[in-house]
Design an enzyme around this catalytic site. Structure first.
Site, PDB file in Angstrom:
ATOM      1  N   ALA A  16       0.835  -1.200   0.000  1.00  0.00           N
ATOM      2  CA  ALA A  16       0.000   0.000   0.000  1.00  0.00           C
ATOM      3  C   ALA A  16       0.868   1.248   0.000  1.00  0.00           C
ATOM      4  O   ALA A  16       0.605   2.215  -0.727  1.00  0.00           O
ATOM      5  CB  ALA A  16      -0.931  -0.001   1.210  1.00  0.00           C
ATOM      6  N   HIS A  79     -10.256  -9.694   0.479  1.00  0.00           N
ATOM      7  CA  HIS A  79     -10.565  -8.975  -0.751  1.00  0.00           C
ATOM      8  C   HIS A  79     -12.069  -8.977  -1.049  1.00  0.00           C
ATOM      9  O   HIS A  79     -12.632  -7.952  -1.437  1.00  0.00           O
ATOM     10  CB  HIS A  79      -9.836  -9.600  -1.949  1.00  0.00           C
ATOM     11  N   LYS A  97      -4.042  -8.727  -6.454  1.00  0.00           N
ATOM     12  CA  LYS A  97      -4.043 -10.149  -6.728  1.00  0.00           C
ATOM     13  C   LYS A  97      -3.596 -10.874  -5.449  1.00  0.00           C
ATOM     14  O   LYS A  97      -2.953 -10.240  -4.580  1.00  0.00           O
ATOM     15  CB  LYS A  97      -3.137 -10.475  -7.918  1.00  0.00           C
ATOM     16  N   ASP A 178      -0.024 -16.341  -3.917  1.00  0.00           N
ATOM     17  CA  ASP A 178       0.831 -15.172  -3.790  1.00  0.00           C
ATOM     18  C   ASP A 178       1.859 -15.081  -4.905  1.00  0.00           C
ATOM     19  O   ASP A 178       2.115 -14.003  -5.446  1.00  0.00           O
ATOM     20  CB  ASP A 178       1.541 -15.185  -2.435  1.00  0.00           C
TER      21      ASP A 178
END
Length: 333
Positions: A16, A79, A97, A178
Site C-alpha cells: 500500500a 478482498h 491479486k 501469492d
C-alpha cells in the site's frame, strides 16, 4: 483543468505504501483517505503520506464522499467482502491479486460491479507493464511463430514465520495465490485457457498451505510448465518459446524492464521498455484511462482474463488439496 481522481487506500502494509508513492508521480490524482482495522496504523500511514482522512473501517472509507476509487491492498482473504461493500457504496475498486479466494467469488465481485455501474479491476501490474505489452505485440506479430511452450518460475526464500501472510491459511497463504499467480498469468497471456491442468505440491508441515507447487497446463499444441515456492527454487525467469524463436524474461520476470528476443539461427536481440516508479504507475494509468473514458472494464486486465486465471488456480488447488478455513463459494449467476 482536469479534476483529480481521488484515491482511497485500504490497508497500510508495504505494498500500500509503495502504491501511494507511485500515485505521487501522477499529476491527475490525489490520495484523500486511508483505512485500516487499526486507527493507530491508519493515522500513522496518513501522516507519513500526507493523506487528509484516516479511517478505522471499510465502512467508514466507503462512506467518505471525497473518495472516487479504492485500492484494496489487504491479504487475499480480505478482498471479497470489502470489495463488495465498496462497490455497493458507489466506489470504483482496484483490487490486489490474487483477486479472491476462488473464481466464484471473483465472478460475484464483477457481477456486483456491473449491477452498481462501478469500475473493478484486478491489480495485476504484470499485464500493464510496458515490456510485457511490447512482448505481447511481438508474439501477436509472429516474431516467435506459433507459441509451443511457456516455462516460468517464481520462488523466494527466507525465514518466514507461520503467522506471516505467505504461510498463514487464515489469510489464504501459500505459494500458489501469492507467487504462482504470476507465471500462470503469463502462460494465460501467451496461450489462453488450457485444456487440462495438473499439479503437485509440497505442503507446509506447520500450516498446511502449499510451500512449493509445480503446475502443468496442457493446450492443443503447447504445454506450460510453471512452478512457485517460498522455500527456494529456480531463478525467477520465464521463457515463451515458439516455432521460430523464443522470448526470455529474466531477473524479476513479472515486472521486467525489457526482454530478449531469440529468433532461431539469429543473434539475440535486447528490447528495453522501462517501467516508471516502482512499476505500479502503469496499472494506475490504466485505471485513470478507463475512468476518464467512462469505461467500467479495463482492456489490459479485463474481467474475463481475471476469471480464467482464477479458474486455473481453483483447478490447481483441487489437484493439490489446498483448502482454506472460512472460504466461501457464492452461487454463480
Amino acid at each position: 483543468m482536469v479534476e483529480p481522481i481521488r484515491w482511497g487506500i485500504l490497508a497500510t502494509g508495504g505494498i500500500a505504501s509503495t502504491f501511494v508513492e507511485d500515485l505521487a508521480l501522477l499529476d491527475d490524482c490525489r490520495v484523500t483517505a486511508v483505512a485500516s482495522r487499526s486507527a493507530e496504523r491508519a493515522a500513522a500511514f496518513a501522516k507519513k503520506h500526507d493523506i487528509p482522512h484516516a479511517w478505522d473501517s471499510v465502512q467508514a472509507l466507503a462512506a467518505d464522499d471525497e473518495v472516487d476509487i479504492v485500492y484494496v491492498a489487504t491479504p487475499h482473504s480480505h478482498h471479497y467482502l470489502p470489495t463488495l461493500r465498496l462497490l455497493e457504496a458507489g466506489k470504483h475498486v482496484l483490487c490486489e491479486k490474487a483477486f479472491a479466494y476462488n473464481a466464484a467469488q471473483a465472478r460475484t465481485m464483477f457481477d456486483v460491479a456491473r449491477e452498481h455501474q462501478r469500475f473493478l479491476m484486478e491489480a495485476m501490474w504484470t499485464r500493464c507493464n510496458p515490456a510485457i505489452r511490447e512482448m505481447r505485440r511481438a508474439i501477436k506479430e509472429g516474431m516467435i511463430g506459433e507459441v509451443v511452450s511457456v516455462n516460468g518460475n517464481f520462488a523466494t526464500a527466507g525465514d518466514i514465520p507461520p503467522s506471516h501472510r505467505l504461510r498463514n491459511p487464515e489469510l489464504a497463504g501459500g505459494a500458489l495465490l501469492d507467487l504462482g499467480v504470476y507465471p500462470v498469468t503469463l502462460a494465460h497471456l501467451a496461450l489462453g485457457v488450457p485444456e487440462s491442468v495438473s499439479a503437485v505440491a509440497v505442503m507446509d508441515e506447520v500450516t498446511g498451505v502449499d510451500a512449493q507447487t509445480a503446475i502443468t497446463l496442457q493446450y492443443p499444441k503447447a504445454v506450460a510448465q510453471l512452478s512457485c515456492s517460498y522455500r527456494g527454487g529456480a531463478a525467477n525467469e520465464v521463457t515463451i518459446a515458439g516455432t521460430e524463436g523464443r522470448i526470455e524474461l529474466r531477473d524479476y520476470a513479472y515486472r521486467p524492464s525489457g526482454y530478449t528476443l531469440v529468433r532461431y539461427n539469429e543473434p539475440p536481440r535486447e528490447f528495453e521498455a522501462p517501467y516508471v516508479g516502482h512499476g505500479y504507475v502503469h496499472e494506475a494509468l490504466e485505471v485513470h484511462r478507463a475512468l476518464r473514458q467512462g469505461r467500467l472494464e479495463s482492456t489490459l486486465v479485463p474481467p474475463q482474463s481475471t476469471l480464467e486465471v482464477m479458474e486455473i488456480l481453483d483447478e490447481v488447488r483441487a489437484r493439490i488439496g489446498l483448502r482454506y478455513p472460512g472460504e466461501t463459494h457464492p452461487k454463480q449467476s
